[in-house]
Design an enzyme around this catalytic site. Structure first.
Site, PDB file in Angstrom:
ATOM      1  N   TYR A  70      17.872   9.547   5.451  1.00 41.74           N
ATOM      2  CA  TYR A  70      16.084   9.256   5.708  1.00 41.74           C
ATOM      3  C   TYR A  70      15.455   9.162   4.395  1.00 41.74           C
ATOM      4  O   TYR A  70      14.190   8.159   4.202  1.00 41.74           O
ATOM      5  CB  TYR A  70      15.713  10.076   6.384  1.00 41.74           C
ATOM      6  CG  TYR A  70      14.519  10.870   6.681  1.00 41.74           C
ATOM      7  CD1 TYR A  70      13.682  10.072   7.494  1.00 41.74           C
ATOM      8  CD2 TYR A  70      12.985  11.201   5.512  1.00 41.74           C
ATOM      9  CE1 TYR A  70      11.777  10.275   7.798  1.00 41.74           C
ATOM     10  CE2 TYR A  70      11.768  11.065   5.412  1.00 41.74           C
ATOM     11  CZ  TYR A  70      11.450  10.487   6.747  1.00 41.74           C
ATOM     12  OH  TYR A  70      10.171  10.236   6.522  1.00 41.74           O
ATOM     13  N   PHE A 122      -5.439 -16.532   2.639  1.00 38.27           N
ATOM     14  CA  PHE A 122      -4.212 -16.232   4.248  1.00 38.27           C
ATOM     15  C   PHE A 122      -4.706 -15.538   5.106  1.00 38.27           C
ATOM     16  O   PHE A 122      -5.640 -14.534   5.350  1.00 38.27           O
ATOM     17  CB  PHE A 122      -2.884 -16.222   4.209  1.00 38.27           C
ATOM     18  CG  PHE A 122      -1.648 -16.847   4.602  1.00 38.27           C
ATOM     19  CD1 PHE A 122      -2.111 -18.819   4.786  1.00 38.27           C
ATOM     20  CD2 PHE A 122      -0.932 -16.400   5.630  1.00 38.27           C
ATOM     21  CE1 PHE A 122      -2.022 -19.679   6.135  1.00 38.27           C
ATOM     22  CE2 PHE A 122      -0.872 -17.545   6.668  1.00 38.27           C
ATOM     23  CZ  PHE A 122      -0.764 -19.208   6.712  1.00 38.27           C
ATOM     24  N   ASP A 123      -4.963 -15.952   6.184  1.00 37.31           N
ATOM     25  CA  ASP A 123      -5.074 -15.198   7.615  1.00 37.31           C
ATOM     26  C   ASP A 123      -5.086 -14.010   7.512  1.00 37.31           C
ATOM     27  O   ASP A 123      -6.008 -12.707   7.655  1.00 37.31           O
ATOM     28  CB  ASP A 123      -5.058 -15.702   8.608  1.00 37.31           C
ATOM     29  CG  ASP A 123      -3.676 -15.935   8.827  1.00 37.31           C
ATOM     30  OD1 ASP A 123      -2.221 -14.823   8.468  1.00 37.31           O
ATOM     31  OD2 ASP A 123      -2.574 -16.703   9.839  1.00 37.31           O
ATOM     32  N   ASP A 211       0.324 -12.545  -4.620  1.00 35.36           N
ATOM     33  CA  ASP A 211       0.869 -12.509  -3.009  1.00 35.36           C
ATOM     34  C   ASP A 211       1.710 -13.414  -3.570  1.00 35.36           C
ATOM     35  O   ASP A 211       2.345 -14.921  -3.569  1.00 35.36           O
ATOM     36  CB  ASP A 211       0.302 -13.241  -2.280  1.00 35.36           C
ATOM     37  CG  ASP A 211       0.814 -12.916  -0.709  1.00 35.36           C
ATOM     38  OD1 ASP A 211       1.648 -13.266  -1.004  1.00 35.36           O
ATOM     39  OD2 ASP A 211      -0.241 -13.686  -0.062  1.00 35.36           O
ATOM     40  N   ALA A 213       4.642 -14.045  -1.554  1.00 36.09           N
ATOM     41  CA  ALA A 213       6.038 -13.998  -0.351  1.00 36.09           C
ATOM     42  C   ALA A 213       6.421 -14.917  -0.955  1.00 36.09           C
ATOM     43  O   ALA A 213       7.944 -15.856  -0.254  1.00 36.09           O
ATOM     44  CB  ALA A 213       4.966 -14.635   0.873  1.00 36.09           C
ATOM     45  N   LYS A 254      10.157 -14.340   3.789  1.00 34.10           N
ATOM     46  CA  LYS A 254       9.774 -15.363   2.961  1.00 34.10           C
ATOM     47  C   LYS A 254      11.455 -15.868   1.952  1.00 34.10           C
ATOM     48  O   LYS A 254      12.137 -16.158   2.321  1.00 34.10           O
ATOM     49  CB  LYS A 254       8.676 -15.777   2.697  1.00 34.10           C
ATOM     50  CG  LYS A 254       7.768 -16.275   4.130  1.00 34.10           C
ATOM     51  CD  LYS A 254       6.973 -15.098   4.392  1.00 34.10           C
ATOM     52  CE  LYS A 254       5.894 -15.884   5.234  1.00 34.10           C
ATOM     53  NZ  LYS A 254       4.850 -14.286   5.546  1.00 34.10           N
ATOM     54  N   HIS A 446      -7.169 -17.615  16.175  1.00 33.49           N
ATOM     55  CA  HIS A 446      -6.115 -18.354  16.277  1.00 33.49           C
ATOM     56  C   HIS A 446      -4.727 -17.661  17.344  1.00 33.49           C
ATOM     57  O   HIS A 446      -4.095 -17.646  17.969  1.00 33.49           O
ATOM     58  CB  HIS A 446      -5.558 -18.850  15.050  1.00 33.49           C
ATOM     59  CG  HIS A 446      -5.280 -18.521  14.265  1.00 33.49           C
ATOM     60  ND1 HIS A 446      -6.174 -17.368  13.164  1.00 33.49           N
ATOM     61  CD2 HIS A 446      -3.803 -17.906  13.431  1.00 33.49           C
ATOM     62  CE1 HIS A 446      -5.731 -16.507  12.114  1.00 33.49           C
ATOM     63  NE2 HIS A 446      -4.238 -17.657  12.022  1.00 33.49           N
TER      64      HIS A 446
END
Length: 455
Positions: A70, A122-123, A211, A213, A254, A446
């Site tokens: 854990y 991004f979204d 960001d 990714a 990604k 979307h």
């Protein structure tokens, strides 16, 4: 022709081969929204490159060594060492995916009424800003306005606009550079731009985050396009990029090449302490962050594999090949081609459809109906301003369709099938109908909206 893939296939998975009649029924039942389709109804899935890649033999082996203790599992320390070697950030937390990292960091930094500035949010990034009462402001560089411009770094932030907004009356909480710029056509950000943005932000007392990714894919394009970096390895470029910022958030689904996992890493110990409290309350203890030991082991291995130049070269070549096939079929895409996706210019192909009939969405839908290919629209359905009834008030600047290429999944023949399907559509584009909304969610529409064709 793409270069030979630097791997061989050990395990295969059948893909569904369906008829058009089957696809017509499936899409109608899904409210004509590809996100609502079952995976068993999709032949080639280019909806996202997030968590859809193939694991290597070494990642699978690492997963078997996962320590499920854990707190303080040895798998966490392997993950932490891999992240520290790559980023140099002293405080690194695993999370279950990138949007969790965004939520935690933004909650720790952003007050209602403040602004988040980015080259392009991004979204889910934008949604996390807005949920907290903030405003997301995009400052893409001027070259990004021309889809046909071959400028090498169209993902850059507009430095003059950044200086202006940081000098003005608006209260900016942080600057977030997305590398590569997914919302801006998958275009890379130059090292010069990251450095300059950091200098501007620091001069105004505002932190700069990445960001990250697709940090490795951005680094690869830097080695190919930016003078002074042609003799650097992708890993060296990535390490330098991280060191130019104050921290990062990243969906490692990604460029971690895993099915689940993300990262939040920062320099500031006080910020790290605030983030840690939020992490423990919402994700899990700081040494697992909602992930299993198996996940952490595979992530540590993936962060090594992703900067391999041969892997990145083959991935870039495969995406460029799809773009070449599309253009040969008469379908233009955003230039120059990036690495993770091809962005088709649906507005140019489907000239008979006005933005109010969502041409990007129409092309994505037709790709599914014609060939079982699932992909995503980045046009007026996603980015336009709509009223409560779903009528378009302000269109998006462009009507695009993103073909996101999963990592190490599809072969050259699969990519050629995509090109052949596009060619069939392009022979008679005017037969493709437009669409109207029948259900309009208030946020991230979307993902959950429903539509119907306008005949």
């Amino acid at each position: 022709m793409p270069t030979m893939e630097p791997y061989r296939i050990k395990v295969v998975e059948p893909i569904p081969i369906t008829t058009r009649a089957h696809r017509e029924r499936a899409l109608a039942a899904a409210g004509y929204n590809p996100f609502n389709l079952a995976g068993t109804d999709v032949t080639i899935d280019l909806l996202s490159d997030s968590g859809t890649g193939a694991l290597s033999a070494e990642q699978q082996a690492a997963g078997l060594r996962g320590d499920e203790t854990y707190a303080g599992a040895r798998s966490y320390y392997r993950f932490h060492d891999a992240v520290q070697d790559l980023t140099g950030y002293p405080h690194a937390f695993p999370v279950h995916q990138g949007r969790a990292a965004e939520r935690i960091l933004f909650t720790a930094l952003l007050k209602p009424g403040q602004v988040s500035v980015s080259n392009t949010h991004f979204d889910t990034t934008r949604a996390n800003v807005e949920i907290l009462g903030g405003t997301a402001v995009d400052l893409p560089c001027r070259a990004a306005e021309d889809l046909d411009d071959d400028a090498p770094f169209k993902g850059d932030i507009d430095l003059d606009a950044l200086e202006t907004i940081l000098s003005g009356p608006r209260d900016v909480a942080f600057v977030l550079l997305t590398i590569t710029n997914n919302g801006g056509g998958g275009q890379p950000v130059s090292m010069a731009n990251i450095k300059a943005a950091g200098e501007i932000a620091r001069r105004h007392g505002v932190p700069l985050f990445l960001d990250a990714a697709r940090f490795a894919e951005n680094a690869w394009l830097v080695t190919q396009r930016e003078p002074g970096y042609e003799n650097h390895t992708p890993r060296q470029v990535a390490q330098e990029a991280f060191r130019l910022a104050d921290g990062c958030v990243a969906s490692l689904k990604k460029d971690g090449i895993v099915h689940m996992g993300g990262l939040l890493a920062v320099r500031d110990p006080e910020l790290a302490a605030r983030c840690e409290l939020l992490l423990i309350a919402t994700e899990g203890f700081r040494t697992y962050g909602g992930l299993s030991g198996r996940d952490l082991e595979m992530l540590a291995q993936g962060l090594q594999e992703v900067t391999d130049p041969e892997y990145l070269r083959a991935r870039a070549d495969a995406t460029a090949y799809v773009a070449e096939l599309a253009r040969a079929a008469g379908v233009d895409s955003v230039r120059p081609t990036g690495v993770h996706a091809v962005y088709l210019n649906a507005g140019r192909l489907l000239r008979h459809l006005p933005p109010s009939r969502f041409p990007g969405f129409a092309l994505a839908t037709e790709l599914y109906l014609a060939g079982g290919i699932r992909c995503a629209e980045l046009g007026s359905l996603y980015l336009g301003e709509l009223d409560d009834e779903g009528e378009l008030l302000k269109p998006a600047p462009y009507e695009l369709v993103r073909l996101a290429i999963p990592r190490r999944v599809y072969t050259q023949s699969h990519l050629e099938y995509v090109g052949e399907t596009l060619a069939e559509i392009a022979k008679d584009p005017e037969r493709v109908p437009g669409y109207r909304l029948t259900h309009v969610p208030k946020l991230l529409r979307h993902f959950n909206c429903r539509l119907e064709p306008v005949v």
